[in-house]
Structures are given as structure tokens and as C-alpha cells.
Design an enzyme around this catalytic site. Sequence first.
Site, PDB file in Angstrom:
ATOM      1  N   ALA A  12       0.804  -1.224   0.000  1.00 13.48           N
ATOM      2  CA  ALA A  12       0.000   0.000   0.000  1.00 13.48           C
ATOM      3  C   ALA A  12       0.838   1.276   0.000  1.00 13.48           C
ATOM      4  O   ALA A  12       0.362   2.325  -0.437  1.00 13.48           O
ATOM      5  CB  ALA A  12      -0.945  -0.011   1.206  1.00 13.48           C
ATOM      6  N   ALA A  13       2.088   1.196   0.468  1.00 14.59           N
ATOM      7  CA  ALA A  13       2.938   2.401   0.486  1.00 14.59           C
ATOM      8  C   ALA A  13       3.810   2.505  -0.766  1.00 14.59           C
ATOM      9  O   ALA A  13       4.638   3.408  -0.866  1.00 14.59           O
ATOM     10  CB  ALA A  13       3.808   2.416   1.742  1.00 14.59           C
ATOM     11  N   GLN A  15       4.490   2.606  -5.120  1.00 12.40           N
ATOM     12  CA  GLN A  15       4.081   3.491  -6.218  1.00 12.40           C
ATOM     13  C   GLN A  15       2.636   3.264  -6.658  1.00 12.40           C
ATOM     14  O   GLN A  15       1.871   4.203  -6.815  1.00 12.40           O
ATOM     15  CB  GLN A  15       4.881   3.141  -7.458  1.00 12.40           C
ATOM     16  CG  GLN A  15       6.244   3.569  -7.679  1.00 12.40           C
ATOM     17  CD  GLN A  15       6.389   3.619  -9.204  1.00 12.40           C
ATOM     18  OE1 GLN A  15       6.177   4.680  -9.788  1.00 12.40           O
ATOM     19  NE2 GLN A  15       6.696   2.498  -9.821  1.00 12.40           N
ATOM     20  N   ASP A 159      -2.324  -4.501 -19.981  1.00 11.85           N
ATOM     21  CA  ASP A 159      -1.936  -4.902 -21.340  1.00 11.85           C
ATOM     22  C   ASP A 159      -3.110  -4.684 -22.298  1.00 11.85           C
ATOM     23  O   ASP A 159      -2.941  -4.205 -23.427  1.00 11.85           O
ATOM     24  CB  ASP A 159      -1.504  -6.368 -21.332  1.00 11.85           C
ATOM     25  CG  ASP A 159      -0.492  -6.640 -20.239  1.00 11.85           C
ATOM     26  OD1 ASP A 159       0.612  -6.091 -20.321  1.00 11.85           O
ATOM     27  OD2 ASP A 159      -0.821  -7.362 -19.281  1.00 11.85           O
ATOM     28  N   ARG A 162      -3.470  -1.028 -22.938  1.00  6.17           N
ATOM     29  CA  ARG A 162      -2.385  -0.582 -23.825  1.00  6.17           C
ATOM     30  C   ARG A 162      -2.686  -0.969 -25.274  1.00  6.17           C
ATOM     31  O   ARG A 162      -2.453  -0.182 -26.200  1.00  6.17           O
ATOM     32  CB  ARG A 162      -1.073  -1.239 -23.393  1.00  6.17           C
ATOM     33  CG  ARG A 162      -0.501  -0.683 -22.095  1.00  6.17           C
ATOM     34  CD  ARG A 162       0.599  -1.592 -21.556  1.00  6.17           C
ATOM     35  NE  ARG A 162       1.317  -0.964 -20.453  1.00  6.17           N
ATOM     36  CZ  ARG A 162       2.139  -1.616 -19.636  1.00  6.17           C
ATOM     37  NH1 ARG A 162       2.346  -2.922 -19.787  1.00  6.17           N
ATOM     38  NH2 ARG A 162       2.767  -0.973 -18.672  1.00  6.17           N
ATOM     39  N   HIS A 187       1.075 -12.390 -18.251  1.00  3.67           N
ATOM     40  CA  HIS A 187       1.453 -10.969 -18.188  1.00  3.67           C
ATOM     41  C   HIS A 187       2.975 -10.903 -18.235  1.00  3.67           C
ATOM     42  O   HIS A 187       3.641 -10.809 -17.212  1.00  3.67           O
ATOM     43  CB  HIS A 187       0.920 -10.313 -16.914  1.00  3.67           C
ATOM     44  CG  HIS A 187       1.514  -8.955 -16.695  1.00  3.67           C
ATOM     45  ND1 HIS A 187       1.227  -7.885 -17.492  1.00  3.67           N
ATOM     46  CD2 HIS A 187       2.416  -8.510 -15.790  1.00  3.67           C
ATOM     47  CE1 HIS A 187       1.927  -6.841 -17.093  1.00  3.67           C
ATOM     48  NE2 HIS A 187       2.665  -7.189 -16.059  1.00  3.67           N
TER      49      HIS A 187
HETATM   50  P1  NAI Z   1       6.899  -0.544  -5.356  1.00  4.58           P
HETATM   51  O1  NAI Z   1       8.217  -1.202  -5.099  1.00  4.58           O
HETATM   52  O2  NAI Z   1       6.809   0.940  -5.484  1.00  4.58           O
HETATM   53  O3  NAI Z   1       5.874  -0.976  -4.200  1.00  4.58           O
HETATM   54  C1  NAI Z   1       5.749  -2.265  -3.752  1.00  4.58           C
HETATM   55  C2  NAI Z   1       5.397  -2.183  -2.279  1.00  4.58           C
HETATM   56  O4  NAI Z   1       5.125  -3.517  -1.831  1.00  4.58           O
HETATM   57  C3  NAI Z   1       6.528  -1.656  -1.410  1.00  4.58           C
HETATM   58  O5  NAI Z   1       6.051  -0.567  -0.649  1.00  4.58           O
HETATM   59  C4  NAI Z   1       6.910  -2.843  -0.542  1.00  4.58           C
HETATM   60  O6  NAI Z   1       7.294  -2.458   0.766  1.00  4.58           O
HETATM   61  C5  NAI Z   1       5.617  -3.629  -0.524  1.00  4.58           C
HETATM   62  N1  NAI Z   1       5.767  -5.057  -0.212  1.00  4.58           N
HETATM   63  C6  NAI Z   1       6.772  -5.890  -0.526  1.00  4.58           C
HETATM   64  N2  NAI Z   1       6.554  -7.107  -0.015  1.00  4.58           N
HETATM   65  C7  NAI Z   1       5.380  -7.054   0.619  1.00  4.58           C
HETATM   66  C8  NAI Z   1       4.628  -7.983   1.370  1.00  4.58           C
HETATM   67  N3  NAI Z   1       5.066  -9.240   1.566  1.00  4.58           N
HETATM   68  N4  NAI Z   1       3.444  -7.593   1.890  1.00  4.58           N
HETATM   69  C9  NAI Z   1       3.013  -6.322   1.718  1.00  4.58           C
HETATM   70  N5  NAI Z   1       3.682  -5.394   1.049  1.00  4.58           N
HETATM   71  C10 NAI Z   1       4.859  -5.744   0.496  1.00  4.58           C
HETATM   72  O7  NAI Z   1       6.317  -1.287  -6.639  1.00  4.58           O
HETATM   73  P2  NAI Z   1       5.100  -0.831  -7.571  1.00  4.58           P
HETATM   74  O8  NAI Z   1       5.609   0.023  -8.652  1.00  4.58           O
HETATM   75  O9  NAI Z   1       3.989  -0.335  -6.717  1.00  4.58           O
HETATM   76  O10 NAI Z   1       4.719  -2.238  -8.227  1.00  4.58           O
HETATM   77  C11 NAI Z   1       4.192  -3.279  -7.451  1.00  4.58           C
HETATM   78  C12 NAI Z   1       4.156  -4.573  -8.258  1.00  4.58           C
HETATM   79  O11 NAI Z   1       3.257  -4.461  -9.345  1.00  4.58           O
HETATM   80  C13 NAI Z   1       5.501  -4.970  -8.868  1.00  4.58           C
HETATM   81  O12 NAI Z   1       5.650  -6.374  -8.711  1.00  4.58           O
HETATM   82  C14 NAI Z   1       5.316  -4.664 -10.323  1.00  4.58           C
HETATM   83  O13 NAI Z   1       6.150  -5.470 -11.130  1.00  4.58           O
HETATM   84  C15 NAI Z   1       3.867  -5.004 -10.510  1.00  4.58           C
HETATM   85  N6  NAI Z   1       3.222  -4.456 -11.692  1.00  4.58           N
HETATM   86  C16 NAI Z   1       2.311  -5.249 -12.338  1.00  4.58           C
HETATM   87  C17 NAI Z   1       1.643  -4.795 -13.447  1.00  4.58           C
HETATM   88  C18 NAI Z   1       0.656  -5.676 -14.153  1.00  4.58           C
HETATM   89  O14 NAI Z   1       0.194  -5.265 -15.216  1.00  4.58           O
HETATM   90  N7  NAI Z   1       0.269  -6.862 -13.666  1.00  4.58           N
HETATM   91  C19 NAI Z   1       1.885  -3.464 -13.975  1.00  4.58           C
HETATM   92  C20 NAI Z   1       2.832  -2.678 -13.217  1.00  4.58           C
HETATM   93  C21 NAI Z   1       3.475  -3.179 -12.116  1.00  4.58           C
END
Ligand code: NAI
Length: 329
Positions: A12-13, A15, A159, A162, A187
Site C-alpha cells: 500500500a505504500a 508506487q 496490457d 495498452r 502478463h
Molecule cells: P513498489 O516497489 O513501489 O511498491 C511495492 C510495495 O510492496 C513496497 O512498498 C513494498 O514495501 C511492498 N511489499 C513488498 N513485499 C510485501 C509484502 N510481503 N506484503 C506487503 N507489502 C509488500 O512497486 P510498484 O511500482 O507499486 O509495483 C508493485 C508490483 O506491481 C511490482 O511487482 C510490479 O512489477 C507489478 N506491476 C504489475 C503490473 C501488471 O500489469 N500486472 C503493472 C505494473 C506493475
Amino acid sequence: PTSPVRVAVTGAAGQIGYQLLFRIASGGMLGPDQPVILQMLEIPPAMDALKGVVMELDDCAFPLLAGTVQSDDPNVAFKDADYALLVGSRPRGPGMERSDLLEANGAIFTVQGKALNDHASPDVKVLVVGNPANTNCLIAMNNAPDIPDEQFTAMTRLDHNRAMSQLAAKTGASVNDIKKMTIWGNHSATQYPDLFHCEVDGKNAAAQVDDQTWLEDDFIPTVQKRGAAIIAARGASSAASAASAALDHMRDWALGTPDGDWVSMAVPSDGSYGVPEGLLSSFPCTTADGKWSIVQGLDIDDFSRGRIDATVAELAEERDTVKDLGLIT
Ligand code: NAI
């Protein structure tokens, strides 16, 4: 007044979390009449950052936000959850092999699957966003034996969106005139965006484009590699668009798809289109009454067959790896 639903968001914290929570709280997921309680999960080092996000949520004074929960314990964050958006995951680090990545995420999604099983609402709708999304979802589903498999889905809606935008740009149509887009498979860069069943202004999209070179050398790779292109341009991975797609996915699942259209969702296969049963693969899906169904009866030509088989083979490999690691049975 409608009673609030509980929406759990992990990572939740991060991006995407920052783009997602405010829109859920302002009615962007379930509409302007549905109050929500946000139940946010993070890991201990991010709990301070999460506190800041909740301070901002408070400062928005959202009329629909009926409560917040912050926790680093999935058993607390998933308690009675009606919706669970699993965004937090372990990103690929330098030199990390795919199997290392699957193992690191396995540790997260086995625990979260069990916590959902034991604490979430029996009707919980789960969307996995965190990568590798399809296989993380497979792991969570396998670790939640009491929750029906069809309540587990992974996100290919970004996707899908997009692909809609690329096709709109190519044809000069509005995205509103594009229907029946499909993303098949994983994905990942093997996914197959399919224009052969898609319609622009009610006419077949592939026929209307009539440019196989563009389709093979431009459209498909652009959609497949869009995530990397965003990172190259922005210096960070797609977050606002990913959050927007997650809202689209949950809204359509909960509220239904319109007649004459469908959406792409990664769901447990029932063997449709030769995708082995149980693999978490993206399909064209319609939804009604809170349930999805895979669109049946589409003709798959040799070109599409080859592309679908390739992305499904990758899913099968990922499944075999996590099976060997003992993360699923
Ligand atoms: P980010 O790194 O900014 O945020 C991820 C957050 O998850 C961090 O705050 C981290 O502390 C937290 N986290 C890590 N392990 C955790 C756990 N066990 N329990 C709870 N929180 C946990 O990453 P962002 O940019 O928010 O992306 C998140 C995920 O989404 C990435 O895996 C990224 O690859 C994926 N993603 C998937 C897409 C899709 O189309 N399916 C598209 C874009 C991103």
C-alpha cells in the site's frame, strides 16, 4: 445507506498503492454509492511511509471512506476482506534468475494465500497485480483451499488497455469504438494481444488494419514491451496506469461487462482453447453477477494458435518451477 465493503491492498505504500488508494476511496472502483474500508498491508520497513499515506487519505475527507486499517500482518489486513488487491511483491533484483524470483515471491504468496483462506470473506474477490502476477496468483490460490478457485484472478487489464490505445492510434478511432480486445496468456513479454477477434466500429480490427507486418512487427511487440518502454522513459515502472487498470478489472468483475464487449482477465483455466486446466492464464472474459466466464467458441487460426501456445508454455514452465519448489501441490 449501503454498508461499507472491506478492500485490502498490499504494497500500500508503494508506487501503485499511492495511485490506487485515493481512487478507491473516492469511488473510482465500486462507484459513488459504495462506502469502503481500506485495509492496507505493508512490510515493517514501510510502515512509517504507510502512516503518511493514511494521513493524506484522512486529509482528503473522502465521504465514502468509512475506515482505514494499517498492518504488517496479513491476518489483520485480510480480515473479512470483500476485495483483495495483491500489489506488493518482490521485484527482480540484479542477477536474479527467474526461479529465484519465483521463490522469493512464493514466500509472500503462500503466506498471503493462507491468510486470505483463514480470514477473508468467503466471497472475497482477489486480484494479483504484483509480478510475476499469474504465477503469484496460482500460488495464492493453491494455498487457499477453502476459497473457490474462481475467486482468484491476475491482472492483464493494463496490457488490454495498452492494446486498445495502440489500435486507436493506428486506426484513428476512439477507444470507445473498440470492443472485444483480448490478451491471451501470461502478463509478460510472451503475452499475445489478439486483433483477430477485436472490433473497431463494429468491424473486424485485423481486417480493418489489413497490415500483418504492422501487427507482427509493431503492434504485438509494442504492447508486449510497453512496461520496459515506460521504465526507460520515466525512470520508474508504470504506476498510475497500472492502478487504473486494477480499478477497471475490479469494477468490471463486480459490476459486469456491457453487452457486446468483453475484457481480458487472467483466470484459472478450465481447459478452454487448449490451455491446460488450472493454469492462471489471460482469456477474453465476460462478467455478470460478480462472476466471470471465459468467452467460448472463438475460431483460433494458425497464427493465433502459435502465439497462444508459446505464452501458455511459459506459464506451464513457471507452474512446474513453483511445483518443484513445493509452493503449490
Ligand atoms: P513498489 O516497489 O513501489 O511498491 C511495492 C510495495 O510492496 C513496497 O512498498 C513494498 O514495501 C511492498 N511489499 C513488498 N513485499 C510485501 C509484502 N510481503 N506484503 C506487503 N507489502 C509488500 O512497486 P510498484 O511500482 O507499486 O509495483 C508493485 C508490483 O506491481 C511490482 O511487482 C510490479 O512489477 C507489478 N506491476 C504489475 C503490473 C501488471 O500489469 N500486472 C503493472 C505494473 C506493475
